[in-house]
Design a protein around this motif. Structure first.
Motif, PDB file in Angstrom:
ATOM      1  N   GLY A  56       0.783  -1.217   0.000  1.00 28.53           N
ATOM      2  CA  GLY A  56       0.000   0.000   0.000  1.00 28.53           C
ATOM      3  C   GLY A  56       0.815   1.267   0.000  1.00 28.53           C
ATOM      4  N   PHE A  57       2.024   1.231  -0.580  1.00 26.41           N
ATOM      5  CA  PHE A  57       2.879   2.419  -0.600  1.00 26.41           C
ATOM      6  C   PHE A  57       2.514   3.380  -1.733  1.00 26.41           C
ATOM      7  N   ALA A  58       1.884   2.873  -2.784  1.00 27.59           N
ATOM      8  CA  ALA A  58       1.662   3.678  -3.980  1.00 27.59           C
ATOM      9  C   ALA A  58       0.354   4.464  -3.870  1.00 27.59           C
ATOM     10  N   PRO A  59       0.422   5.784  -3.667  1.00 28.51           N
ATOM     11  CA  PRO A  59      -0.807   6.577  -3.562  1.00 28.51           C
ATOM     12  C   PRO A  59      -1.424   6.820  -4.936  1.00 28.51           C
ATOM     13  N   ALA A  60      -2.660   7.273  -4.926  1.00 28.17           N
ATOM     14  CA  ALA A  60      -3.376   7.498  -6.180  1.00 28.17           C
ATOM     15  C   ALA A  60      -2.677   8.530  -7.051  1.00 28.17           C
ATOM     16  N   THR A  61      -2.086   9.541  -6.435  1.00 30.57           N
ATOM     17  CA  THR A  61      -1.417  10.573  -7.225  1.00 30.57           C
ATOM     18  C   THR A  61      -0.254  10.003  -8.017  1.00 30.57           C
ATOM     19  N   GLN A  62       0.491   9.090  -7.418  1.00 32.18           N
ATOM     20  CA  GLN A  62       1.632   8.501  -8.110  1.00 32.18           C
ATOM     21  C   GLN A  62       1.176   7.596  -9.246  1.00 32.18           C
ATOM     22  N   ILE A  63       0.089   6.865  -9.028  1.00 33.90           N
ATOM     23  CA  ILE A  63      -0.436   6.005 -10.082  1.00 33.90           C
ATOM     24  C   ILE A  63      -0.952   6.849 -11.240  1.00 33.90           C
ATOM     25  N   ALA A  64      -1.658   7.937 -10.943  1.00 31.42           N
ATOM     26  CA  ALA A  64      -2.152   8.815 -12.009  1.00 31.42           C
ATOM     27  C   ALA A  64      -1.000   9.423 -12.799  1.00 31.42           C
ATOM     28  N   ASP A  65       0.059   9.848 -12.099  1.00 32.89           N
ATOM     29  CA  ASP A  65       1.215  10.421 -12.782  1.00 32.89           C
ATOM     30  C   ASP A  65       1.851   9.412 -13.723  1.00 32.89           C
ATOM     31  N   ARG A  66       2.009   8.175 -13.255  1.00 33.69           N
ATOM     32  CA  ARG A  66       2.615   7.151 -14.100  1.00 33.69           C
ATOM     33  C   ARG A  66       1.696   6.827 -15.280  1.00 33.69           C
ATOM     34  N   ALA A  67       0.387   6.752 -15.039  1.00 38.21           N
ATOM     35  CA  ALA A  67      -0.559   6.463 -16.122  1.00 38.21           C
ATOM     36  C   ALA A  67      -0.447   7.492 -17.240  1.00 38.21           C
ATOM     37  N   ALA A  68      -0.298   8.754 -16.870  1.00 38.04           N
ATOM     38  CA  ALA A  68      -0.220   9.816 -17.875  1.00 38.04           C
ATOM     39  C   ALA A  68       0.968   9.633 -18.807  1.00 38.04           C
ATOM     40  N   THR A  69       2.040   8.984 -18.337  1.00 35.40           N
ATOM     41  CA  THR A  69       3.214   8.776 -19.183  1.00 35.40           C
ATOM     42  C   THR A  69       3.056   7.585 -20.117  1.00 35.40           C
ATOM     43  N   LEU A  70       2.237   6.595 -19.744  1.00 31.99           N
ATOM     44  CA  LEU A  70       2.139   5.406 -20.578  1.00 31.99           C
ATOM     45  C   LEU A  70       0.898   5.358 -21.458  1.00 31.99           C
ATOM     46  N   VAL A  71      -0.118   6.145 -21.139  1.00 35.80           N
ATOM     47  CA  VAL A  71      -1.347   6.141 -21.944  1.00 35.80           C
ATOM     48  C   VAL A  71      -1.069   6.445 -23.416  1.00 35.80           C
ATOM     49  N   PRO A  72      -0.199   7.420 -23.764  1.00 34.52           N
ATOM     50  CA  PRO A  72       0.048   7.664 -25.188  1.00 34.52           C
ATOM     51  C   PRO A  72       0.577   6.451 -25.947  1.00 34.52           C
ATOM     52  N   ALA A  73       1.253   5.542 -25.252  1.00 38.01           N
ATOM     53  CA  ALA A  73       1.786   4.344 -25.910  1.00 38.01           C
ATOM     54  C   ALA A  73       0.726   3.278 -26.129  1.00 38.01           C
ATOM     55  N   LEU A  74      -0.455   3.472 -25.567  1.00 43.38           N
ATOM     56  CA  LEU A  74      -1.501   2.445 -25.647  1.00 43.38           C
ATOM     57  C   LEU A  74      -2.345   2.559 -26.913  1.00 43.38           C
ATOM     58  N   GLY A  75      -2.279   3.684 -27.597  1.00 44.72           N
ATOM     59  CA  GLY A  75      -3.034   3.810 -28.834  1.00 44.72           C
ATOM     60  C   GLY A  75      -4.523   3.609 -28.676  1.00 44.72           C
ATOM     61  N   GLY A  76      -5.090   3.994 -27.535  1.00 45.40           N
ATOM     62  CA  GLY A  76      -6.526   3.865 -27.315  1.00 45.40           C
ATOM     63  C   GLY A  76      -6.957   2.629 -26.564  1.00 45.40           C
ATOM     64  N   VAL A  77      -6.052   1.707 -26.294  1.00 47.67           N
ATOM     65  CA  VAL A  77      -6.401   0.531 -25.496  1.00 47.67           C
ATOM     66  C   VAL A  77      -6.698   0.980 -24.065  1.00 47.67           C
ATOM     67  N   PRO A  78      -7.829   0.578 -23.487  1.00 51.53           N
ATOM     68  CA  PRO A  78      -8.192   1.067 -22.155  1.00 51.53           C
ATOM     69  C   PRO A  78      -7.269   0.555 -21.062  1.00 51.53           C
ATOM     70  N   LEU A  79      -7.017   1.454 -20.112  1.00 52.81           N
ATOM     71  CA  LEU A  79      -6.145   1.168 -18.981  1.00 52.81           C
ATOM     72  C   LEU A  79      -6.958   1.125 -17.700  1.00 52.81           C
ATOM     73  N   LEU A  80      -6.817   0.030 -16.956  1.00 49.09           N
ATOM     74  CA  LEU A  80      -7.372  -0.069 -15.608  1.00 49.09           C
ATOM     75  C   LEU A  80      -6.255   0.193 -14.616  1.00 49.09           C
TER      76      LEU A  80
END
Length: 270
Positions: A56-80
């Motif tokens: 439980g070390f990873a807060p929501a803010t850190q997960i959102a920040d990381r998601a923002a960096t990888l979403v462009p590589a997904l080409g529209g594939v949904p991320l959970l």
């Protein structure tokens, strides 16, 4: 793809596998392999960004920040993405979901707590105030009966699907399916889970499972490969004997196909 596309997967008559990703490179590889959904877990973030176990070390803010960096590589594939900490009250949960949505996350795997009523209140607030994010409600009951009751309460509160975290066998998922007809189920094939046997995809689909998460399979494979390369360099001075992606493939990794392209026909030989 949008939350509507992800919701369509949850009500489809077949199973979808969502492997774990943790950075743009892993996200691009998952897309090239043909996956239609991927998962960013707290465990993957803890291991690859914080160097810590999944406690439980990873807060929501850190997960959102990381998601923002990888979403462009997904080409529209949904991320959970997991939401494990930082949402104690309904308003906190709504803030988390909206922050995830701004980061490009399509669905949230919301952990519950000791108080099922408080968890249901968070779910109700999310369903009303953040409908643009698919809500998968994780349930951790003390035994099968309590897990079923939690799943029933969470579905009634507005969850799009329920995730019975500690149920893996047919004799557990069967009664849950009977108690919640029509409610999509999500399970995890975590490497830490134990059980009497692994159900096939056909068996899981017949039990109402529509989404299977694989949070750490690729992380562990990548770390194993890296450890072998580091050892070879230390012992032999190079990593020539280690199976690796060709350097030329790395340059084309992020030249991703369009979201509507036929995934699985544009793959990288790794």
């Amino acid at each position: 793809m949008t939350a509507a596309d992800l919701r369509a997967m949850l009500v489809a008559d077949h199973l979808t596998h969502a492997p774990g990703v943790w950075d743009p490179a892993s996200a691009a590889l998952a897309v090239r392999a043909g996956h239609r959904a991927v998962h960013l877990s707290g465990a993957a973030i803890s291991a690859t960004m914080l160097g810590r176990p999944d406690l439980g070390f990873a807060p929501a803010t850190q997960i959102a920040d990381r998601a923002a960096t990888l979403v462009p590589a997904l080409g529209g594939v949904p991320l959970l993405a997991d939401a494990d900490v930082g949402y104690d009250r309904p308003e906190n949960a709504v803030w988390t979901a909206l922050a995830y949505q701004r980061a490009g996350i399509s669905g949230i795997c919301l952990d519950d707590g000791a108080d099922a009523d408080r968890s249901a209140a968070r779910i109700a607030a999310l369903a009303e105030q953040a409908p643009g994010v698919v809500l998968i409600a994780r349930a951790r009951g003390r035994g099968l009966d309590e897990t079923i009751e939690r799943c029933r309460a969470y579905a009634a509160a507005g969850a799009d699907a329920v995730f019975p975290a500690d149920l893996h066998e047919a004799d557990e998922l069967g009664p849950l399916r009977a108690a919640l007809p029509g409610v999509p189920l999500v399970v995890s094939r975590s490497e830490a889970a134990t059980g009497r046997g692994r159900l096939t995809g056909t068996e899981l689909a017949g039990l109402g499972v529509r989404l299977v998460l694989h949070p750490l399979a690729a992380v562990l494979a990548a770390l194993r490969a890296a450890s072998l390369a580091y050892r070879a360099i230390a012992e032999e001075g190079d990593a020539e004997r280690i199976d690796r992606m060709p350097p030329a493939a790395l340059t084309t990794l992020f030249d991703r196909p369009a979201a509507t392209a036929d995934r699985g026909t544009d793959k990288i030989d790794t």
